[in-house]
Motif scaffolding. Structure first.
Motif, PDB file in Angstrom:
ATOM      1  N   PRO A  79       0.781  -1.266   0.028  1.00  0.00           N
ATOM      2  CA  PRO A  79      -0.093  -0.093   0.059  1.00  0.00           C
ATOM      3  C   PRO A  79       0.887   1.535  -0.049  1.00  0.00           C
ATOM      4  O   PRO A  79       2.035   1.036   0.474  1.00  0.00           O
ATOM      5  N   SER A  80       0.220   2.599  -0.526  1.00  0.00           N
ATOM      6  CA  SER A  80       1.185   3.542  -0.573  1.00  0.00           C
ATOM      7  C   SER A  80       0.313   4.670  -0.892  1.00  0.00           C
ATOM      8  O   SER A  80      -1.030   4.612  -0.928  1.00  0.00           O
ATOM      9  N   ASP A  81       0.588   5.965  -0.856  1.00  0.00           N
ATOM     10  CA  ASP A  81      -0.127   7.236  -0.983  1.00  0.00           C
ATOM     11  C   ASP A  81      -0.590   7.365  -2.183  1.00  0.00           C
ATOM     12  O   ASP A  81      -1.501   8.203  -2.815  1.00  0.00           O
ATOM     13  N   ARG A  82       0.086   6.627  -3.402  1.00  0.00           N
ATOM     14  CA  ARG A  82      -0.164   6.879  -4.867  1.00  0.00           C
ATOM     15  C   ARG A  82       0.345   5.740  -5.516  1.00  0.00           C
ATOM     16  O   ARG A  82       0.983   4.741  -5.011  1.00  0.00           O
ATOM     17  N   LEU A  83      -0.148   5.521  -6.593  1.00  0.00           N
ATOM     18  CA  LEU A  83       0.387   4.263  -7.538  1.00  0.00           C
ATOM     19  C   LEU A  83       1.701   4.771  -8.288  1.00  0.00           C
ATOM     20  O   LEU A  83       2.046   5.649  -8.920  1.00  0.00           O
ATOM     21  N   MET A  84       2.616   3.818  -7.877  1.00  0.00           N
ATOM     22  CA  MET A  84       3.921   3.725  -8.339  1.00  0.00           C
ATOM     23  C   MET A  84       4.309   2.372  -8.819  1.00  0.00           C
ATOM     24  O   MET A  84       4.156   1.550  -8.083  1.00  0.00           O
ATOM     25  N   VAL A  85       4.990   2.418  -9.882  1.00  0.00           N
ATOM     26  CA  VAL A  85       5.381   1.282 -10.610  1.00  0.00           C
ATOM     27  C   VAL A  85       7.066   1.445 -10.970  1.00  0.00           C
ATOM     28  O   VAL A  85       7.360   2.437 -11.898  1.00  0.00           O
ATOM     29  N   LYS A  86       7.743   0.663 -10.445  1.00  0.00           N
ATOM     30  CA  LYS A  86       9.350   0.635 -10.672  1.00  0.00           C
ATOM     31  C   LYS A  86       9.609  -0.793 -11.004  1.00  0.00           C
ATOM     32  O   LYS A  86       9.188  -1.812 -10.617  1.00  0.00           O
ATOM     33  N   PHE A  93      11.055   3.294 -20.240  1.00  0.00           N
ATOM     34  CA  PHE A  93       9.731   3.992 -20.746  1.00  0.00           C
ATOM     35  C   PHE A  93       9.147   4.543 -19.421  1.00  0.00           C
ATOM     36  O   PHE A  93       9.375   4.107 -18.288  1.00  0.00           O
ATOM     37  N   PRO A  94       8.191   5.436 -19.368  1.00  0.00           N
ATOM     38  CA  PRO A  94       7.403   5.935 -18.271  1.00  0.00           C
ATOM     39  C   PRO A  94       6.490   5.008 -17.503  1.00  0.00           C
ATOM     40  O   PRO A  94       6.072   4.040 -18.228  1.00  0.00           O
ATOM     41  N   GLN A  95       6.350   5.062 -16.246  1.00  0.00           N
ATOM     42  CA  GLN A  95       5.621   4.011 -15.578  1.00  0.00           C
ATOM     43  C   GLN A  95       4.190   3.689 -16.047  1.00  0.00           C
ATOM     44  O   GLN A  95       3.648   2.786 -16.041  1.00  0.00           O
ATOM     45  N   GLU A  96       3.653   4.888 -16.597  1.00  0.00           N
ATOM     46  CA  GLU A  96       2.246   4.746 -17.113  1.00  0.00           C
ATOM     47  C   GLU A  96       2.204   4.063 -18.335  1.00  0.00           C
ATOM     48  O   GLU A  96       0.993   3.526 -18.552  1.00  0.00           O
ATOM     49  N   SER A  97       3.316   3.610 -18.915  1.00  0.00           N
ATOM     50  CA  SER A  97       3.191   2.505 -20.250  1.00  0.00           C
ATOM     51  C   SER A  97       3.330   1.018 -19.757  1.00  0.00           C
ATOM     52  O   SER A  97       3.279   0.138 -20.493  1.00  0.00           O
ATOM     53  N   ASN A  98       3.755   0.805 -18.469  1.00  0.00           N
ATOM     54  CA  ASN A  98       3.877  -0.335 -17.873  1.00  0.00           C
ATOM     55  C   ASN A  98       2.601  -1.024 -17.785  1.00  0.00           C
ATOM     56  O   ASN A  98       1.598  -0.419 -17.430  1.00  0.00           O
ATOM     57  N   THR A  99       2.616  -2.388 -18.242  1.00  0.00           N
ATOM     58  CA  THR A  99       1.314  -3.061 -18.200  1.00  0.00           C
ATOM     59  C   THR A  99       0.832  -3.434 -16.749  1.00  0.00           C
ATOM     60  O   THR A  99      -0.483  -3.431 -16.361  1.00  0.00           O
ATOM     61  N   ALA A 100       1.632  -3.335 -15.579  1.00  0.00           N
ATOM     62  CA  ALA A 100       1.367  -3.368 -14.204  1.00  0.00           C
ATOM     63  C   ALA A 100       0.605  -2.338 -13.810  1.00  0.00           C
ATOM     64  O   ALA A 100      -0.367  -2.267 -13.137  1.00  0.00           O
ATOM     65  N   TYR A 101       1.026  -1.270 -14.216  1.00  0.00           N
ATOM     66  CA  TYR A 101       0.430   0.301 -13.980  1.00  0.00           C
ATOM     67  C   TYR A 101      -0.916   0.218 -14.625  1.00  0.00           C
ATOM     68  O   TYR A 101      -1.953   0.431 -13.828  1.00  0.00           O
ATOM     69  N   LYS A 102      -0.949  -0.095 -15.903  1.00  0.00           N
ATOM     70  CA  LYS A 102      -2.189  -0.101 -16.387  1.00  0.00           C
ATOM     71  C   LYS A 102      -3.367  -0.914 -15.717  1.00  0.00           C
ATOM     72  O   LYS A 102      -4.407  -0.676 -15.715  1.00  0.00           O
ATOM     73  N   PHE A 117      -0.938   1.825  -4.732  1.00  0.00           N
ATOM     74  CA  PHE A 117       0.037   0.794  -4.398  1.00  0.00           C
ATOM     75  C   PHE A 117       1.516   1.274  -5.048  1.00  0.00           C
ATOM     76  O   PHE A 117       1.560   1.909  -5.987  1.00  0.00           O
ATOM     77  N   ALA A 118       2.367   0.584  -4.110  1.00  0.00           N
ATOM     78  CA  ALA A 118       3.943   0.741  -4.841  1.00  0.00           C
ATOM     79  C   ALA A 118       4.197  -0.531  -5.301  1.00  0.00           C
ATOM     80  O   ALA A 118       4.163  -1.651  -4.572  1.00  0.00           O
ATOM     81  N   ILE A 119       4.596  -0.845  -6.497  1.00  0.00           N
ATOM     82  CA  ILE A 119       4.881  -1.802  -7.030  1.00  0.00           C
ATOM     83  C   ILE A 119       6.216  -1.971  -7.646  1.00  0.00           C
ATOM     84  O   ILE A 119       6.714  -1.260  -8.542  1.00  0.00           O
ATOM     85  N   LEU A 120       7.085  -2.883  -7.276  1.00  0.00           N
ATOM     86  CA  LEU A 120       8.502  -3.150  -7.894  1.00  0.00           C
ATOM     87  C   LEU A 120       8.601  -4.434  -8.501  1.00  0.00           C
ATOM     88  O   LEU A 120       8.335  -5.442  -7.856  1.00  0.00           O
TER      89      LEU A 120
END
Length: 327
Positions: A79-86, A93-102, A117-120
């Protein structure tokens, strides 16, 4: 299904699939604030048949039989205060293009919740390889969020979310070998697993094949798909010899045209000892060889790297989709 719960044939309705959503066996809701580790498996296509022309939706009709492998990405979700994918290594490419983010965004829209969620993602499945890396990451994200939110993975909205991300994503919500039709995203049948069958994976060290470009070339010069029914009958009877005799992919000639090294790898792998079948994964660039022994798969991988400088990995066929552990 037998009284013991073991799969004895095909399962036409995926809602009754006992292998789906491995996380369900560990509870329905993750403890608040706890992190999760999710393993996300790669796949190979034992059969891929792309049909000529497109429907009103602009997509080709596709039949495919896929199985998962023990080559996996690992996702850490918290859990996080915003959606983040690394990703590790870091994506270019930007995180917004990551399928996990989508997938997380789509889950938020489907269930009217903020997907904070913070997703690594620890990447081990190479991209643009035909091994389903982006799709399996998306499926793992969907299953992880289901666990956090207490959503039943059999909810019809889950399949809709998965299909909105990519054609292979619904497959990864399950686990055993499966036949999918439609756009290659609609579950048709599930089969007994081929667990432990050795596989050698080899691809050019750099470069890959664009799926969009592969389909464009296919439209210019379509290649007829091999008959599907012999593969389905072999899978239904769990006849391994027949299964591997009917391995087929009508995008393979396109992949070889777009990336000549793929053709070189295919020809080389077919000459190796203890190999039962060789073909291209999806639209490439990985070539897989089903082997008689794990030692044979490992020897092929070592020779591919040392003698040719190709990327290589020995793997085994698996029977599961995403596996969740709560930290």
């Amino acid at each position: 299904m037998s009284a013991t719960g073991q799969m004895t044939g095909t399962v036409p309705n995926p809602a009754f699939d006992p292998y789906r959503a491995t996380a369900r066996a560990q509870g329905t809701i993750a403890p608040q604030g706890r992190s999760m580790l999710i393993t996300a498996p790669a796949k190979i296509n034992l059969y891929l048949g792309v049909h000529e022309g497109t429907g009103e939706d602009g997509y080709h009709r596709v039949d495919t039989v896929m199985t998962t492998l023990d080559l996996t990405d690992t996702l850490a979700i918290a859990p996080s205060d915003r959606l983040m994918v690394k990703t590790v290594p870091e994506a270019d490419f930007p995180q917004e293009s990551n399928t996990a983010y989508k997938a997380a965004v789509a889950m938020g829209k489907a269930f009217d919740r903020e997907p904070n969620f913070a997703i690594l993602i620890d990447k081990h499945i190479p991209i643009r390889a035909g091994l389903g890396g982006p799709s399996t990451d998306a499926a793992a994200t969907i299953m992880g969020i289901c666990r956090y939110w207490g959503v039943d993975p059999r909810d019809e909205r889950i399949d809709a979310v998965a299909r909105s991300i990519g054609a292979d994503v619904p497959f990864f919500l399950y686990g055993p070998p499966a036949h999918l039709d439609g756009r290659g995203d609609r579950m048709s049948e599930l089969f007994r697993p081929l667990t432990g069958t050795p596989v050698a994976l080899v691809k050019p060290m750099t470069g890959g094949v664009s799926t969009v470009e592969a389909y464009r070339r296919f439209d210019e010069a379509p290649v007829a798909a091999s008959p599907l029914e012999p593969m389905l009958e072999a899978m239904r009877s769990h006849d391994e010899q027949a299964i591997f005799e009917h391995v087929s992919n009508n995008l393979a000639p396109i992949a070889r045209e777009l990336c000549p090294q793929i053709g070189e790898i295919v020809d080389w792998m077919r000459e190796q000892p203890d190999v039962r079948a060789v073909d291209v994964c999806g639209s490439g660039a990985t070539v897989f060889a089903v082997c008689n022994t794990q030692m044979a798969a490992e020897k092929i991988g070592i020779a591919a790297m040392k003698e040719h400088g190709w990327w290589a990995q020995a793997a085994k066929m698996e029977k599961t989709g995403p596996i969740i552990a709560v930290g």
